[in-house]
Design a protein around this motif. Structure first.
Motif, PDB file in Angstrom:
ATOM      1  N   TYR A   9      14.518 -38.223 -57.243  1.00 49.60           N
ATOM      2  CA  TYR A   9      13.940 -37.093 -57.964  1.00 49.60           C
ATOM      3  C   TYR A   9      14.020 -35.838 -57.113  1.00 49.60           C
ATOM      4  O   TYR A   9      14.084 -35.904 -55.892  1.00 49.60           O
ATOM      5  CB  TYR A   9      12.461 -37.357 -58.283  1.00 49.60           C
ATOM      6  CG  TYR A   9      12.244 -38.453 -59.283  1.00 49.60           C
ATOM      7  CD1 TYR A   9      12.177 -38.168 -60.644  1.00 49.60           C
ATOM      8  CD2 TYR A   9      12.108 -39.774 -58.884  1.00 49.60           C
ATOM      9  CE1 TYR A   9      11.975 -39.179 -61.573  1.00 49.60           C
ATOM     10  CE2 TYR A   9      11.903 -40.790 -59.801  1.00 49.60           C
ATOM     11  CZ  TYR A   9      11.841 -40.487 -61.137  1.00 49.60           C
ATOM     12  OH  TYR A   9      11.644 -41.487 -62.050  1.00 49.60           O
ATOM     13  N   ARG A  10      14.013 -34.716 -57.772  1.00 46.96           N
ATOM     14  CA  ARG A  10      13.877 -33.442 -57.071  1.00 46.96           C
ATOM     15  C   ARG A  10      12.817 -32.633 -57.789  1.00 46.96           C
ATOM     16  O   ARG A  10      12.549 -32.850 -58.974  1.00 46.96           O
ATOM     17  CB  ARG A  10      15.193 -32.679 -57.008  1.00 46.96           C
ATOM     18  CG  ARG A  10      15.557 -31.996 -58.310  1.00 46.96           C
ATOM     19  CD  ARG A  10      16.713 -31.051 -58.133  1.00 46.96           C
ATOM     20  NE  ARG A  10      16.890 -30.263 -59.347  1.00 46.96           N
ATOM     21  CZ  ARG A  10      17.681 -29.227 -59.440  1.00 46.96           C
ATOM     22  NH1 ARG A  10      18.394 -28.865 -58.396  1.00 46.96           N
ATOM     23  NH2 ARG A  10      17.780 -28.561 -60.552  1.00 46.96           N
ATOM     24  N   PHE A  11      12.211 -31.697 -57.080  1.00 50.32           N
ATOM     25  CA  PHE A  11      11.208 -30.832 -57.695  1.00 50.32           C
ATOM     26  C   PHE A  11      11.921 -29.635 -58.294  1.00 50.32           C
ATOM     27  O   PHE A  11      12.657 -28.919 -57.607  1.00 50.32           O
ATOM     28  CB  PHE A  11      10.159 -30.378 -56.686  1.00 50.32           C
ATOM     29  CG  PHE A  11       8.998 -29.693 -57.342  1.00 50.32           C
ATOM     30  CD1 PHE A  11       7.996 -30.440 -57.924  1.00 50.32           C
ATOM     31  CD2 PHE A  11       8.918 -28.315 -57.399  1.00 50.32           C
ATOM     32  CE1 PHE A  11       6.925 -29.817 -58.554  1.00 50.32           C
ATOM     33  CE2 PHE A  11       7.857 -27.689 -58.025  1.00 50.32           C
ATOM     34  CZ  PHE A  11       6.851 -28.434 -58.601  1.00 50.32           C
ATOM     35  N   ALA A  17      14.937 -26.270 -67.409  1.00 52.28           N
ATOM     36  CA  ALA A  17      15.967 -27.304 -67.254  1.00 52.28           C
ATOM     37  C   ALA A  17      16.850 -27.267 -68.489  1.00 52.28           C
ATOM     38  O   ALA A  17      16.383 -26.984 -69.597  1.00 52.28           O
ATOM     39  CB  ALA A  17      15.336 -28.683 -67.104  1.00 52.28           C
ATOM     40  N   THR A  18      18.134 -27.555 -68.299  1.00 45.66           N
ATOM     41  CA  THR A  18      19.055 -27.629 -69.424  1.00 45.66           C
ATOM     42  C   THR A  18      18.957 -29.016 -70.026  1.00 45.66           C
ATOM     43  O   THR A  18      19.128 -30.019 -69.348  1.00 45.66           O
ATOM     44  CB  THR A  18      20.505 -27.342 -68.971  1.00 45.66           C
ATOM     45  OG1 THR A  18      20.532 -26.056 -68.345  1.00 45.66           O
ATOM     46  CG2 THR A  18      21.449 -27.356 -70.154  1.00 45.66           C
ATOM     47  N   LEU A  28       7.673 -26.699 -64.754  1.00 43.78           N
ATOM     48  CA  LEU A  28       7.880 -27.050 -63.356  1.00 43.78           C
ATOM     49  C   LEU A  28       7.556 -28.521 -63.179  1.00 43.78           C
ATOM     50  O   LEU A  28       6.804 -29.097 -63.945  1.00 43.78           O
ATOM     51  CB  LEU A  28       6.955 -26.228 -62.455  1.00 43.78           C
ATOM     52  CG  LEU A  28       7.099 -24.715 -62.523  1.00 43.78           C
ATOM     53  CD1 LEU A  28       6.029 -24.051 -61.678  1.00 43.78           C
ATOM     54  CD2 LEU A  28       8.473 -24.290 -62.057  1.00 43.78           C
ATOM     55  N   GLY A  29       8.126 -29.135 -62.164  1.00 45.46           N
ATOM     56  CA  GLY A  29       7.786 -30.521 -61.868  1.00 45.46           C
ATOM     57  C   GLY A  29       8.995 -31.318 -61.425  1.00 45.46           C
ATOM     58  O   GLY A  29      10.089 -30.779 -61.232  1.00 45.46           O
ATOM     59  N   PHE A  30       8.796 -32.620 -61.258  1.00 46.18           N
ATOM     60  CA  PHE A  30       9.863 -33.491 -60.794  1.00 46.18           C
ATOM     61  C   PHE A  30      10.807 -33.847 -61.935  1.00 46.18           C
ATOM     62  O   PHE A  30      10.384 -34.038 -63.070  1.00 46.18           O
ATOM     63  CB  PHE A  30       9.281 -34.769 -60.184  1.00 46.18           C
ATOM     64  CG  PHE A  30       8.645 -34.528 -58.854  1.00 46.18           C
ATOM     65  CD1 PHE A  30       9.412 -34.465 -57.698  1.00 46.18           C
ATOM     66  CD2 PHE A  30       7.273 -34.353 -58.742  1.00 46.18           C
ATOM     67  CE1 PHE A  30       8.820 -34.230 -56.471  1.00 46.18           C
ATOM     68  CE2 PHE A  30       6.673 -34.119 -57.525  1.00 46.18           C
ATOM     69  CZ  PHE A  30       7.449 -34.062 -56.385  1.00 46.18           C
TER      70      PHE A  30
END
Length: 132
Positions: A9-11, A17-18, A28-30
């Protein structure tokens, strides 16, 4: 050869996000960055190797992801497995994120291990001593 997928995962700090249909979602978030085939992965560590510790000619840090696997890929119940090493290709196309966000690519063949449950990076100096 490998039995399971492990998620990386990345933050997402960009606020969007697409999505699969091409639209953009906010928040926002993982988020899932990559799936890697493993065998009961029990630990993962990131290691940054500066150019001075790489073969001559290196000009940038090398980011390595090491993953220890606890179980055998072929024999149920066996703990004879491997430790995997991946390098971060920072500008590569990431199919999950549908962007040039980078991916982890295999750096070398897995190293055999037995019951690997934790990893600890260390450096061995020319004098034979090391630091973790």
């Amino acid at each position: 050869k490998f039995k399971w997928y492990s998620y990386i995962y990345r933050f997402n700090h960009e606020g969007f996000a697409t999505l699969e249909d091409g639209s953009q979602g906010r928040g926002l978030g993982f988020e899932v960055y990559q799936l890697i085939k493993t065998n009961a992965a029990s630990d993962a560590v990131f290691i940054t190797i500066p150019p001075s510790l790489q073969p001559s000619g290196a000009t940038a840090d090398l980011t390595v992801l090491a993953i220890s696997n606890f179980l055998s890929p072929t024999v149920d119940g066996s703990t004879e497995s491997s430790t995997q090493f991946f390098q971060l290709l920072g500008d590569a196309w990431n199919p999950l994120l549908r962007a040039q966000a980078g991916i982890f690519d295999s750096l070398q063949d897995p190293v055999p291990s037995v019951g690997a449950s934790a990893l600890s990076p260390m450096r061995v100096t020319a004098g034979g001593t090391g630091d973790a």
